[in-house]
Design an enzyme around this catalytic site. Structure first.
Site, PDB file in Angstrom:
ATOM      1  N   ASN A  13       0.880  -1.173   0.000  1.00  0.00           N
ATOM      2  CA  ASN A  13       0.000   0.000   0.000  1.00  0.00           C
ATOM      3  C   ASN A  13       0.917   1.221   0.000  1.00  0.00           C
ATOM      4  OD1 ASN A  13      -1.762   2.082   0.537  1.00  0.00           O
ATOM      5  ND2 ASN A  13      -2.235   1.417   2.635  1.00  0.00           N
ATOM      6  N   TRP A  14       1.036   1.834  -1.166  1.00  0.00           N
ATOM      7  CA  TRP A  14       1.994   2.946  -1.287  1.00  0.00           C
ATOM      8  C   TRP A  14       1.500   4.223  -0.616  1.00  0.00           C
ATOM      9  CZ3 TRP A  14       3.657   2.697  -7.182  1.00  0.00           C
ATOM     10  CH2 TRP A  14       4.488   1.587  -7.373  1.00  0.00           C
ATOM     11  N   LYS A  15       0.213   4.266  -0.263  1.00  0.00           N
ATOM     12  CA  LYS A  15      -0.361   5.487   0.331  1.00  0.00           C
ATOM     13  C   LYS A  15      -0.092   6.674  -0.600  1.00  0.00           C
ATOM     14  CE  LYS A  15      -0.006   3.226   4.722  1.00  0.00           C
ATOM     15  NZ  LYS A  15       0.056   3.295   6.170  1.00  0.00           N
ATOM     16  N   HIS A  98      -9.450   1.470   4.740  1.00  0.00           N
ATOM     17  CA  HIS A  98      -8.176   1.643   5.440  1.00  0.00           C
ATOM     18  C   HIS A  98      -8.371   2.597   6.630  1.00  0.00           C
ATOM     19  CE1 HIS A  98      -4.061   2.736   6.365  1.00  0.00           C
ATOM     20  NE2 HIS A  98      -3.724   1.597   5.781  1.00  0.00           N
ATOM     21  N   GLU A 100      -6.644   4.925   7.732  1.00  0.00           N
ATOM     22  CA  GLU A 100      -6.369   6.348   7.447  1.00  0.00           C
ATOM     23  C   GLU A 100      -7.578   7.008   6.788  1.00  0.00           C
ATOM     24  OE1 GLU A 100      -2.650   5.659   5.433  1.00  0.00           O
ATOM     25  OE2 GLU A 100      -1.763   5.079   7.356  1.00  0.00           O
ATOM     26  N   GLU A 170      -5.614  -4.823  10.567  1.00  0.00           N
ATOM     27  CA  GLU A 170      -4.572  -3.828  10.779  1.00  0.00           C
ATOM     28  C   GLU A 170      -4.827  -3.056  12.075  1.00  0.00           C
ATOM     29  OE1 GLU A 170      -2.490  -2.746   6.888  1.00  0.00           O
ATOM     30  OE2 GLU A 170      -4.192  -1.405   7.080  1.00  0.00           O
ATOM     31  N   GLY A 176       2.368   2.277  10.603  1.00  0.00           N
ATOM     32  CA  GLY A 176       3.327   3.360  10.409  1.00  0.00           C
ATOM     33  C   GLY A 176       4.030   3.787  11.685  1.00  0.00           C
ATOM     34  N   SER A 216       3.216  -2.198  10.235  1.00  0.00           N
ATOM     35  CA  SER A 216       4.674  -2.281  10.431  1.00  0.00           C
ATOM     36  C   SER A 216       5.229  -3.678  10.148  1.00  0.00           C
ATOM     37  CB  SER A 216       5.065  -1.801  11.829  1.00  0.00           C
ATOM     38  OG  SER A 216       4.665  -0.438  12.011  1.00  0.00           O
ATOM     39  N   GLY A 237       2.777  -1.157   4.212  1.00  0.00           N
ATOM     40  CA  GLY A 237       2.896   0.261   3.874  1.00  0.00           C
ATOM     41  C   GLY A 237       4.345   0.619   3.589  1.00  0.00           C
ATOM     42  N   GLY A 238       5.021   1.151   4.607  1.00  0.00           N
ATOM     43  CA  GLY A 238       6.382   1.676   4.448  1.00  0.00           C
ATOM     44  C   GLY A 238       7.335   0.742   3.714  1.00  0.00           C
TER      45      GLY A 238
HETATM   46  P1  PGA Z   1       2.772   0.219   7.532  1.00  0.00           P
HETATM   47  O1  PGA Z   1       1.331   0.433   6.885  1.00  0.00           O
HETATM   48  O2  PGA Z   1       3.295  -1.083   6.986  1.00  0.00           O
HETATM   49  O3  PGA Z   1       3.589   1.397   7.081  1.00  0.00           O
HETATM   50  O4  PGA Z   1       2.576   0.158   9.004  1.00  0.00           O
HETATM   51  C1  PGA Z   1       0.440  -0.631   6.752  1.00  0.00           C
HETATM   52  C2  PGA Z   1      -0.856  -0.156   6.166  1.00  0.00           C
HETATM   53  O5  PGA Z   1      -1.289   0.954   6.493  1.00  0.00           O
HETATM   54  O6  PGA Z   1      -1.481  -0.871   5.366  1.00  0.00           O
END
Ligand code: PGA
Length: 255
Positions: A13-15, A98, A100, A170, A176, A216, A237-238
């Site tokens: 997930n590149w956000k 998600h 966010e 999640e 993050g 994470s 994500g990251g």
């Molecule tokens: P993260 O993000 O791996 O940076 O914690 C995961 C996500 O939001 O899907």
């Protein structure tokens, strides 16, 4: 229940990261590293990157997805994108719900449900996210929260349509933050989600459902998380922005 009934999926997930040119470069870098993957490989990218990412991924085992989708096919919905539009530029998946989106953009369980149903009806595969806040975990209501979200988010989704849904557990406190749920904590909730699916659908549907962990997950902790019985992949994500780290997670899921 047999873990081998399920093929794990590692989804990046590149956000809100990477321009189309950078998207193309990262896909080109990842492609040879994951060519022999024994799991599904997906990148969910910003809308404007979908066409470039799909072009770069063409002919490979990498699938491209979006990070949201609206429930109507067209109309006066400024800033929104429909499933048909996503498919027209090469998206096969959409992340929906998600945390966010829920935290910063006011998405509710009801709108998440509308998006899930519309995406499935249009033929997109869905990565449906849920998870508890830190306070909720501390209050001991994690499973209640996740069950409540999942029930509403899947209302009206048939057992056959559920084959096109990946559920991503999640925990919001792990996203993050560098804090990861322990493999046991993550598995406990993924197992609880599978149990809920058995209640809502049937044992066979639940046994076949792909349930990811996200929060994470990285090259160092992926193997331990993915070894858990009820964890069938990850939403990353990251670490999905770094080719080698992402490929190491894919390798861990393929082992
Ligand atoms: P993260 O993000 O791996 O940076 O914690 C995961 C996500 O939001 O899907």
């Amino acid at each position: 229940m047999d873990k081998s009934l399920r093929t794990p999926v590692i989804a990046g997930n590149w956000k809100m990261n990477l321009t189309p040119a950078a998207a193309k470069a990262l896909i080109e870098e990842v492609k040879p590293l994951v060519a022999d993957a024994g799991c599904g490989v997906v990148f969910c990218v910003p809308y404007v990157d979908i066409a470039a990412a799909a072009e770069a991924a063409a002919g490979s085992n990498i699938k491209i997805g979006a990070q949201n989708v609206h429930w109507e096919s067209k109309g006066a919905y400024t800033g929104e994108i429909s499933a048909e539009m996503l498919q027209a530029v090469g998206a096969e998946y959409a992340v929906i719900g998600h945390s966010e989106r829920r935290q910063f953009f006011g998405e509710t369980d009801v709108t998440v449900n509308l998006r899930v149903k519309a995406a499935l009806a249009a033929g997109l595969k869905v990565i449906l996210c849920n998870g508890e806040l830190l306070e909720q975990r501390q209050q001991g209501i994690t499973m209640e929260v996740v069950r409540y979200q999942t029930k509403i988010n899947l209302a009206g989704v048939s057992a056959s349509a559920l084959a096109n849904v990946i559920i991503a557990y999640e925990p919001v406190w792990a996203i993050g933050t560098g804090l990861t749920a322990t493999p046991e904590q993550a598995n406990e909730v993924c197992k609880g989600i599978r149990q809920l699916l058995a209640e809502l659908y049937d044992a066979d549907t639940a046994a076949k459902a792909v349930i990811q962990y996200g929060g994470s997950m990285n090259a160092a902790n992926a193997a331990d998380l993915l070894a858990q019985y009820d964890i069938d992949g990850g939403l990353i994500g990251g670490a999905s922005l770094k080719a080698k780290d992402f490929a190491a997670i894919v390798a861990a899921a393929s082992a």
